[in-house]
Design a protein around this motif. Structure first.
Motif, short mmCIF file in Angstrom:
data_model
loop_
_atom_site.label_atom_id
_atom_site.label_comp_id
_atom_site.label_asym_id
_atom_site.label_seq_id
_atom_site.Cartn_x
_atom_site.Cartn_y
_atom_site.Cartn_z
N UNK A 264 0.70 -1.26 0.04
CA UNK A 264 0.29 -0.24 -0.44
C UNK A 264 1.20 1.31 -0.04
N UNK A 265 1.45 0.98 0.72
CA UNK A 265 2.73 2.13 1.20
C UNK A 265 3.44 2.55 -0.49
N UNK A 266 3.97 1.55 -0.37
CA UNK A 266 4.91 1.56 -2.19
C UNK A 266 4.15 2.07 -3.35
N UNK A 267 2.80 1.78 -3.68
CA UNK A 267 1.30 1.98 -4.91
C UNK A 267 1.44 3.54 -4.71
N UNK A 268 0.97 4.43 -3.12
CA UNK A 268 0.96 4.69 -2.91
C UNK A 268 2.38 5.86 -2.93
N UNK A 269 2.98 5.65 -3.01
CA UNK A 269 4.60 6.82 -3.40
C UNK A 269 4.43 6.36 -4.79
#
Length: 296
Positions: A264-269
């Motif tokens: 989730x964090x990587x996709x947001x980044x």
């Protein structure tokens, strides 16, 4: 800020890891069911065998002398450490290491300082850890590959023979007891010499069970004691086996959840980086168009 290519590479890597941890969780769950069935079937048998042995010993009284009950000054100690062959099971193996180290510091500090402690390592992780620190007895690195009573019996007989020969004055087991999928309890149990059953204050060593002995109660007890010791060690190995799969299932489930949060964090980044790149390109186009218009 990382480039889009770097973020995409990390997302692909985490997704692959998540698939692996999810598969390992499913495998551990399948193995856990079998291991749990084995230990649940074994516990009543082991408890009943110990109960019968206790009743027979109480009936025999002081006339019953066993070579496995000889109390000696504790100069040499054998510790049976039961771990797994593989890792990725959370703190499963490290808890056994801590349990053995605490035992040596608290109970056998003098023997450890004198180099009079030997470890019978069941499981490859115990063999690798203790092999660098103390002398080892036997080689039981891959017991769990083909777990059977015969394999564990060999380890029990080696420990029993060492006690009879006076090579060890006490034999202690350290292992994980299976409580449920998420909980394993470190147990430290004395295997040899036999520990007499504790009676309530004022109680006498008598039994309400009326046995018919054939050929004799002495012969039966002499047969039951070695069998009981082997069963006790086998039960500890089965407890450890079920605990291992429960610990690995829990660890892989947590790892899968963590991978999901990281994704989730990587996709947001990734989305933010992509949006910033698009914004930069638009600004460059607008700036170029304004420059062309001003030059006319």
């Amino acid at each position: 800020m990382a480039s889009l290519k770097e973020v995409r590479s990390r997302i692909t890597s985490v997704q692959s890891t998540q698939q692996i941890t999810k598969a390992m969780k499913m495998v551990a769950a399948a193995k856990l069911r079998r291991a749990q069935d084995n230990i649940l079937r074994m516990r009543p048998y082991a408890q009943r065998l110990n109960s019968i042995l206790g009743n027979l010993t109480a009936l025999a009284g002081e006339d019953m002398v066993s070579e496995y009950a000889e109390q000696r000054e504790v100069r040499r100690v054998l510790v049976i450490a039961i771990t797994s062959d593989r890792g990725l099971a959370g703190a499963f193996n490290s808890n056994v290491f801590k349990g053995v180290n605490a035992l040596l510091q608290d109970r056998y500090a003098a023997q450890a300082a004198a180099g009079a402690v030997t470890v019978l390592a069941i499981g490859r992780k115990a063999h690798e850890y203790f092999g660098k620190r103390v002398p080892l007895l036997g080689n039981y690195q891959h017991v769990f590959g083909k777990l059977s009573f015969d394999t564990v019996r060999e380890a029990a007989e080696e420990a029993m023979e060492g006690f009879r020969a006076g090579q060890y004055d006490e034999v202690v087991m350290v292992y994980n007891e299976f409580k449920n999928v998420a909980t394993q309890i470190i147990r430290t149990e004395q295997l040899l010499p036999l520990v007499p059953a504790e009676l309530p204050a004022g109680a006498q060593a008598t039994s309400n069970v009326d046995y018919i002995f054939e050929p004799s109660k002495e012969e039966i007890v002499r047969t039951l004691i070695p069998q009981s010791l082997k069963v006790q060690l086998y039960k500890a190995v089965l407890e450890s086996n079920a605990s291992e799969h429960g610990a690995r299932m829990t660890a892989m489930d947590k790892a899968t959840e963590n991978a999901g949060e990281l994704l989730k964090q990587l996709k947001l980044t990734y989305n933010r980086t992509r949006q910033a790149a698009i914004t930069t390109e638009i600004l460059e186009i607008v700036g170029g168009a304004e420059a062309l218009a001003a030059g006319r």
